[in-house]
Motif scaffolding. Structure first.
Motif, PDB file in Angstrom:
ATOM      1  N   LYS A  32      -1.242 -12.057   5.119  1.00 23.11           N
ATOM      2  CA  LYS A  32      -0.360 -11.186   5.899  1.00 23.11           C
ATOM      3  C   LYS A  32       0.784 -11.962   6.568  1.00 23.11           C
ATOM      4  N   GLY A  33       1.167 -13.093   5.964  1.00 23.07           N
ATOM      5  CA  GLY A  33       2.294 -13.858   6.488  1.00 23.07           C
ATOM      6  C   GLY A  33       1.993 -14.676   7.736  1.00 23.07           C
ATOM      7  N   GLU A  34       0.673 -14.842   8.034  1.00 18.82           N
ATOM      8  CA  GLU A  34       0.297 -15.509   9.287  1.00 18.82           C
ATOM      9  C   GLU A  34       0.686 -16.994   9.293  1.00 18.82           C
ATOM     10  N   THR A  35       0.517 -17.678   8.138  1.00 19.77           N
ATOM     11  CA  THR A  35       0.787 -19.125   8.101  1.00 19.77           C
ATOM     12  C   THR A  35       2.259 -19.422   8.316  1.00 19.77           C
ATOM     13  N   VAL A  36       3.127 -18.729   7.597  1.00 18.22           N
ATOM     14  CA  VAL A  36       4.569 -19.000   7.736  1.00 18.22           C
ATOM     15  C   VAL A  36       5.057 -18.595   9.132  1.00 18.22           C
ATOM     16  N   LYS A  37       4.473 -17.538   9.707  1.00 20.58           N
ATOM     17  CA  LYS A  37       4.837 -17.122  11.066  1.00 20.58           C
ATOM     18  C   LYS A  37       4.504 -18.224  12.069  1.00 20.58           C
ATOM     19  N   LYS A  38       3.326 -18.827  11.888  1.00 21.35           N
ATOM     20  CA  LYS A  38       2.890 -19.916  12.777  1.00 21.35           C
ATOM     21  C   LYS A  38       3.809 -21.128  12.618  1.00 21.35           C
TER      22      LYS A  38
END
Length: 342
Positions: A32-38
């Motif tokens: 859900k795009g969590e890694t790139v958001k972090k």
């Protein structure tokens, strides 16, 4: 300047482009795009991933140098984590290195290599990373791939030194960025059978044939490789064998009345206004040469008010189009690098 950049204290905004495979992109994006958001939040860098159904994607990292270094560190450690996880189910005992591919304007690669390879050797020795600069430009662009391999720490130090070179040696002239091509779309036949697009397959095979040949077929001028005239002649012969515009009434002798020449397709590209003159040439001599050599129909749109670019439409078989693009890029490269006519 170098020490300031190496300490991450220089507040200069840079843009670094990375070329990644789909699996690598998936790892960077995360669930859900969590890694790139972090990564964006913790590094302070802007991280954009190109759209499209492509086997390869461009990841663009923009920000102050210290933010870029943090983003690269997070990417390198994420890739190392992926390698360790994949090894838990593998009999392999030695851990492969982390590998990243930068996309760098060809006009900056000479500074990165250095006289007689001195700069790239210095970077390898001081960082412990392996660095390779591709000899050929990426398709339909004026950029080259720079591959960095090693431990995450070695890669971070290597990226810092590459940033120093890029800041000290800005790109010369206009850069045509590399844009990965989408994967070929399948063709669905009656009955629900799915087969690969035969024209796309033909294009893929021809693009392999039309890739710039290995270095022995080139003359080296500075750090640039110029194709020998006989190499272009071979490409010209291949394109002429597949021209979609045969003389009127010409048919295949094996099948009278049947024309089996590959269907014509169209490709469009945009060229900056200040470079269009080198494509057209005096009284249209250069564009006419490209038309004759490639067998393609090439139309250059008129300049439009307020636009800094001109559109070029190329029509022909995949071989015609590939050769026309090859010749146009050769003209642009010679203009940008100041090497005169090819």
């Amino acid at each position: 300047m170098e020490s300031k950049v190496s300490e991450g204290g220089l507040n200069v905004t840079l843009t670094i482009r990375l070329l990644m495979h789909g699996k690598e992109v998936g790892s960077i994006i995360g669930k859900k795009g969590e890694t790139v958001k972090k990564m964006r939040e913790e590094s302070g860098a802007r991280i954009n991933i190109s759209e499209g159904n492509c086997p390869e994607r461009i990841v663009t990292i923009t920000g102050p140098t210290d933010a870029i270094f943090k983003a690269f560190a997070m990417i390198a450690y994420k890739f190392e984590e992926d390698i360790i996880n994949s090894m838990s189910n593998s009999p392999a005992t030695s851990k492969p290195p982390v590998t990243l591919r930068l996309v760098v304007p060809a006009s900056q690669c000479g500074s990165l290599i250095g006289k007689g390879g001195s700069k790239i050797k210095e970077i390898r020795e001081s960082t412990g990373a392996q660095v390779q600069v591709a000899g050929d430009m990426l398709p339909n662009s004026t950029e080259r791939a720079v591959t960095i391999s090693g431990t995450p720490d070695a890669i971070i130090q290597c990226v810092k030194q590459i940033c120093v070179v890029m800041l000290e040696s800005p790109p010369k002239g206009a850069t045509i960025p590399y844009r990965p091509k989408p994967a070929s779309t399948p063709v669905i036949f009656a009955g629900g059978q799915v087969r690969a697009d035969p024209l796309a397959a033909s294009t893929a095979n021809l693009s392999l044939l039309l890739q710039p040949p290995p270095l022995p077929a080139y003359t080296i001028q500075g750090q640039y490789a110029i194709p020998h005239p006989d190499q272009l002649t071979k490409l010209h012969q291949l394109a002429m064998q597949q021209t979609p515009f045969p003389p009127l009434g010409q048919t295949n002798p094996a099948f009278p009345g049947l024309d089996v020449s590959p269907p014509a397709s169209t490709h469009e590209l945009t060229i900056p206004n200040d470079l269009i003159g080198c494509i057209i040439g005096r009284q249209g001599t250069k564009i006419n040469e490209i038309r004759q050599m490639s067998g393609a129909q090439i139309k250059i749109a008129n300049a439009t008010e307020g636009s800094s670019e001109r559109q070029i439409t190329i029509t022909g078989t995949p071989a015609n189009i590939s050769l026309a693009q090859y010749l146009i890029n050769a003209r642009l490269t010679s203009e940008v690098t100041g090497m005169g006519a090819l």
